[in-house]
Design a protein around this motif. Structure first.
Motif, PDB file in Angstrom:
ATOM      1  N   HIS A 311      63.684  -5.136  -1.943  1.00 28.56           N
ATOM      2  CA  HIS A 311      64.790  -5.877  -2.553  1.00 28.56           C
ATOM      3  C   HIS A 311      66.142  -5.191  -2.309  1.00 28.56           C
ATOM      4  CE1 HIS A 311      61.296  -7.627  -4.543  1.00 28.56           C
ATOM      5  NE2 HIS A 311      62.060  -8.663  -4.822  1.00 28.56           N
ATOM      6  N   ASN A 312      66.168  -4.368  -1.245  1.00 32.26           N
ATOM      7  CA  ASN A 312      67.402  -3.723  -0.791  1.00 32.26           C
ATOM      8  C   ASN A 312      68.038  -2.844  -1.866  1.00 32.26           C
ATOM      9  OD1 ASN A 312      67.326  -5.022   1.801  1.00 32.26           O
ATOM     10  ND2 ASN A 312      68.019  -6.899   0.784  1.00 32.26           N
ATOM     11  N   LEU A 313      67.180  -2.148  -2.607  1.00 35.93           N
ATOM     12  CA  LEU A 313      67.647  -1.233  -3.635  1.00 35.93           C
ATOM     13  C   LEU A 313      67.104   0.156  -3.353  1.00 35.93           C
ATOM     14  CD1 LEU A 313      67.012  -3.534  -6.741  1.00 35.93           C
ATOM     15  CD2 LEU A 313      69.250  -2.871  -5.835  1.00 35.93           C
ATOM     16  N   ASP A 314      67.949   1.144  -3.541  1.00 34.24           N
ATOM     17  CA  ASP A 314      67.594   2.537  -3.270  1.00 34.24           C
ATOM     18  C   ASP A 314      66.932   3.136  -4.509  1.00 34.24           C
ATOM     19  OD1 ASP A 314      67.375   5.119  -2.438  1.00 34.24           O
ATOM     20  OD2 ASP A 314      69.519   5.540  -2.388  1.00 34.24           O
ATOM     21  N   PHE A 315      65.621   3.398  -4.425  1.00 34.64           N
ATOM     22  CA  PHE A 315      64.853   3.947  -5.546  1.00 34.64           C
ATOM     23  C   PHE A 315      64.566   5.427  -5.325  1.00 34.64           C
ATOM     24  CE2 PHE A 315      60.677   5.224  -7.174  1.00 34.64           C
ATOM     25  CZ  PHE A 315      60.858   5.021  -8.534  1.00 34.64           C
ATOM     26  N   GLU A 316      64.733   6.215  -6.379  1.00 29.45           N
ATOM     27  CA  GLU A 316      64.443   7.652  -6.308  1.00 29.45           C
ATOM     28  C   GLU A 316      63.710   8.073  -7.583  1.00 29.45           C
ATOM     29  OE1 GLU A 316      66.804  11.943  -5.774  1.00 29.45           O
ATOM     30  OE2 GLU A 316      67.896  10.125  -6.391  1.00 29.45           O
ATOM     31  N   PHE A 317      62.656   8.883  -7.406  1.00 25.24           N
ATOM     32  CA  PHE A 317      61.949   9.457  -8.550  1.00 25.24           C
ATOM     33  C   PHE A 317      62.186  10.963  -8.546  1.00 25.24           C
ATOM     34  CE2 PHE A 317      58.240  11.718 -10.238  1.00 25.24           C
ATOM     35  CZ  PHE A 317      58.222  11.224 -11.541  1.00 25.24           C
ATOM     36  N   ILE A 318      62.627  11.494  -9.701  1.00 26.56           N
ATOM     37  CA  ILE A 318      62.904  12.922  -9.836  1.00 26.56           C
ATOM     38  C   ILE A 318      61.972  13.503 -10.891  1.00 26.56           C
ATOM     39  CG2 ILE A 318      64.652  14.654 -10.398  1.00 26.56           C
ATOM     40  CD1 ILE A 318      66.769  12.487  -9.737  1.00 26.56           C
ATOM     41  N   ALA A 319      61.124  14.437 -10.497  1.00 24.55           N
ATOM     42  CA  ALA A 319      60.220  15.078 -11.448  1.00 24.55           C
ATOM     43  C   ALA A 319      61.011  15.965 -12.406  1.00 24.55           C
ATOM     44  CB  ALA A 319      59.179  15.906 -10.706  1.00 24.55           C
ATOM     45  N   CYS A 320      60.641  15.961 -13.680  1.00 23.56           N
ATOM     46  CA  CYS A 320      61.341  16.733 -14.715  1.00 23.56           C
ATOM     47  C   CYS A 320      60.336  17.524 -15.556  1.00 23.56           C
ATOM     48  CB  CYS A 320      62.152  15.799 -15.621  1.00 23.56           C
ATOM     49  SG  CYS A 320      63.418  14.841 -14.755  1.00 23.56           S
ATOM     50  N   GLU A 321      60.825  18.581 -16.157  1.00 26.79           N
ATOM     51  CA  GLU A 321      59.947  19.413 -16.976  1.00 26.79           C
ATOM     52  C   GLU A 321      59.651  18.785 -18.326  1.00 26.79           C
ATOM     53  OE1 GLU A 321      61.415  23.349 -17.358  1.00 26.79           O
ATOM     54  OE2 GLU A 321      61.400  23.776 -15.203  1.00 26.79           O
ATOM     55  N   ASN A 322      60.604  18.032 -18.844  1.00 30.42           N
ATOM     56  CA  ASN A 322      60.426  17.430 -20.157  1.00 30.42           C
ATOM     57  C   ASN A 322      61.341  16.212 -20.297  1.00 30.42           C
ATOM     58  OD1 ASN A 322      63.052  18.548 -20.777  1.00 30.42           O
ATOM     59  ND2 ASN A 322      62.022  20.501 -21.199  1.00 30.42           N
ATOM     60  N   LEU A 323      61.222  15.530 -21.413  1.00 30.53           N
ATOM     61  CA  LEU A 323      62.026  14.326 -21.639  1.00 30.53           C
ATOM     62  C   LEU A 323      63.507  14.655 -21.742  1.00 30.53           C
ATOM     63  CD1 LEU A 323      62.252  11.301 -22.203  1.00 30.53           C
ATOM     64  CD2 LEU A 323      61.703  11.766 -24.602  1.00 30.53           C
TER      65      LEU A 323
END
Length: 446
Positions: A311-323
Motif C-alpha cells: 500500500h506504498n507505506l514505509d513500515f519499520e519495526f524497532i525492538a525495545c527493551e520495555n514499554l
C-alpha cells in the motif's frame, strides 16, 4: 411525552421494587471483560439467588457458547417474570439524573432519556440527528438481535454524547431539589452511583429548550464550520452496536406491520440511553487497544511489512527493551504513525511513514482487517487498559498493540466533516467506568 423535533421521549422507566439490594441488581455492560470469564463467574457467585440485571443480559464472553439459544430463552422468561411478579415497577414519566463516581473520577454526570430511532441512521455518510461515531459492523448485529427481538424490556448500557460547552442541559438540574431514587456502591470496583428523579413539567421543558438551542441550524453551522443543513445533536458514545440493534428491530417492526400509522407509537421506536455532556469534567476518552491471539511473531511482522509495502507505506519495526522505551520512541506528528506493541512477550515499536489516514488507529486497523481475513486461525479482542494488553500479549502466540487516545473536543467536528471513525477508536473511560445496567423500559405492547 415526545418531542420529535429533537428526537426525544420522556420515558416511563422501570426500576426494581423497593427493598431490592441495588448492589447486586446492577452489573457492568455485557461487552466488557470479553476475554475474562473469571470476572463474569464472580458476578454469578455474588448475585446468585438475588434480583439482578445479570439474569437479563447475555455477556459477550459467552456469545460463542453452545447453549446460546437456551440462554436467550431464559433471559426472556426472566424478564417476563420480573414484570409479572412485581420485581420491576414502572415509574411515572420522567428522566433520571445520574451522578457516578469511579476509581478514576469523582463525578460523571448523565441523564436517562429515550431517543427516537427514526432519527438515527448508521449507514456511512448519514446526516441524521443521531449519528454513529464509529463504523457499524452489520455482521455483529444478528446475535444481539436474537437477544432483543423477543425481549419485553430493554436495559441499556448505551451512552450518547451531546456537545454542550455552556453546560445548559444536564448540569443545571443538579441545582434543583430532587428525589433520590437510588444511591449505592457498584460491584467489582465500579464506584458509586446516585440517581435523582426529574419529572416536574418545568424541568422537562427546561431540558427540551436547552436541547432545542443546541440543535439550532445556525449554531450548528457556525460551531462546526459547515454548510450542512441537517444538524447533528447526538453522537454515540458507548453501545453503538446495541443502539444499532434497537434500530434494526424497529425497522423489522415497521416492515411487518399492517398498520403503518399505529406502529409509529410503538415503544420500540425509542431506545433508553444515558445522555452525557462531552464537556463533563468526569468524562475521559481512553484508547481501545488491540490484541491478537493464535499468531506467531515472524508471521505477524512479515505480514505487516508486506501489507504496508503493497500500500506504498514505509513500515519499520524497532525492538525495545520495555514499554517505556517504545513509548519514548513513538512520535506524535503528521508525517508518521507510531505505536508500541508486544509480540510474544517482546516489546517493540511499529512505525509507518507518510500515512494516508488521519488517525493512528485507522492505519493499524486497515492492516488488521486484512490480516484477519487472510488468517482465519487468528482472532482479535479490543482491550481497555495497557496493563491488560501487556498481560495478554506476554504469551508466545499473542500480540498486543497500544494505541493513543483521541482528543474528545475534536469528536463532533470530526464526525460532521469526516463521518464515522474506525470502529473501536475510543473508549469513554476505563473498563470499570463503563455504564452499569440499572434502569429498564418496556419495549413490547403485550
Amino acid at each position: 411525552m415526545t418531542f420529535e423535533h429533537i428526537g426525544l421521549q420522556v420515558p416511563r422507566i422501570l426500576l426494581p421494587k423497593r427493598g431490592t439490594d441495588m448492589r447486586y441488581w446492577s452489573v457492568i455492560a455485557c461487552d466488557q471483560y470479553t476475554s475474562d470469564r473469571s470476572y463474569w463467574q464472580r458476578l454469578e457467585q455474588q448475585t446468585a439467588g438475588k434480583l439482578s440485571t445479570l439474569n437479563l443480559i447475555f455477556p459477550e464472553v459467552n456469545l460463542e457458547d453452545d447453549d446460546a439459544p437456551q440462554r436467550i430463552e431464559k433471559i426472556n422468561h426472566t424478564m417476563e417474570a420480573y414484570l409479572a411478579d412485581g420485581s420491576l415497577e414502572e415509574q411515572q414519566p420522567g428522566f433520571i439524573l445520574i451522578d457516578r463516581s469511579t476509581s478514576e473520577v469523582p463525578s460523571r454526570k448523565g441523564l436517562m432519556v429515550a431517543l427516537d430511532l427514526e432519527q438515527y441512521d448508521y449507514t456511512p455518510g448519514s446526516k441524521s440527528l443521531i449519528r454513529t461515531t464509529e463504523g457499524t459492523i452489520v455482521d455483529r448485529l444478528p446475535p444481539r438481535i436474537k437477544v432483543r427481538e423477543n425481549a419485553p424490556i430493554e436495559l441499556p448500557h448505551i451512552m450518547v454524547l451531546i456537545d454542550d460547552p455552556q453546560q445548559t442541559v444536564i448540569e443545571p438540574l443538579f441545582n434543583e431539589t430532587l428525589e433520590t431514587v437510588y444511591d449505592f456502591e457498584l460491584l467489582e470496583n465500579g464506584g458509586h452511583i446516585r440517581g435523582l428523579r426529574v419529572d416536574q413539567p418545568a424541568l422537562i421543558e427546561q431540558v427540551v429548550t436547552a436541547l432545542t438551542r443546541l440543535k439550532d441550524r445556525g449554531r450548528f453551522q457556525e460551531r462546526y464550520q459547515t454548510t450542512d443543513d441537517e444538524a447533528m445533536l447526538y453522537a454515540m458514545g458507548d453501545g453503538n452496536h446495541s443502539f444499532a440493534t434497537a434500530k434494526a428491530i424497529w425497522e423489522q417492526l415497521k416492515q411487518q406491520t399492517d398498520d403503518p400509522q399505529t406502529v409509529m407509537n410503538h415503544p420500540a421506536r425509542y431506545a433508553l440511553v444515558e445522555l452525557v455532556n462531552l464537556h463533563d469534567a468526569g468524562l475521559e476518552f481512553e484508547p481501545i487497544h488491540r490484541v491478537l491471539f493464535d499468531v506467531s511473531e515472524e508471521q505477524l511482522l512479515n505480514a505487516m511489512k508486506n501489507w504496508y509495502q503493497q500500500h506504498n507505506l514505509d513500515f519499520e519495526f524497532i525492538a525495545c527493551e520495555n514499554l517505556q522505551q517504545a513509548e519514548e520512541l513513538s512520535r506524535a506528528d503528521d508525517t508518521e504513525h507510531s505505536f508500541p506493541c508486544i509480540i510474544g512477550g517482546f516489546f517493540g515499536l511499529c512505525r509507518i511513514r507518510q500515512p494516508h489516514l488521519t488517525l493512528v488507529v485507522g492505519t493499524l486497523q486497515e492492516f488488521l482487517d486484512d490480516f484477519l481475513k487472510q488468517t482465519p486461525s487468528a482472532r482479535i479482542d479490543y482491550i481497555h487498559g495497557s496493563k491488560s494488553v501487556t498481560a495478554l500479549g506476554s504469551v508466545s502466540d499473542a500480540a498486543g498493540f497500544y494505541l493513543p487516545a483521541i482528543n474528545k473536543h475534536d469528536l463532533f467536528r470530526t464526525i460532521v466533516h469526516d463521518g464515522a471513525l474506525p470502529r473501536k477508536t475510543f473508549s469513554m473511560g476505563e473498563a470499570d467506568e463503563k455504564r452499569f445496567y440499572l434502569e429498564c423500559r418496556k419495549i413490547s405492547v403485550s
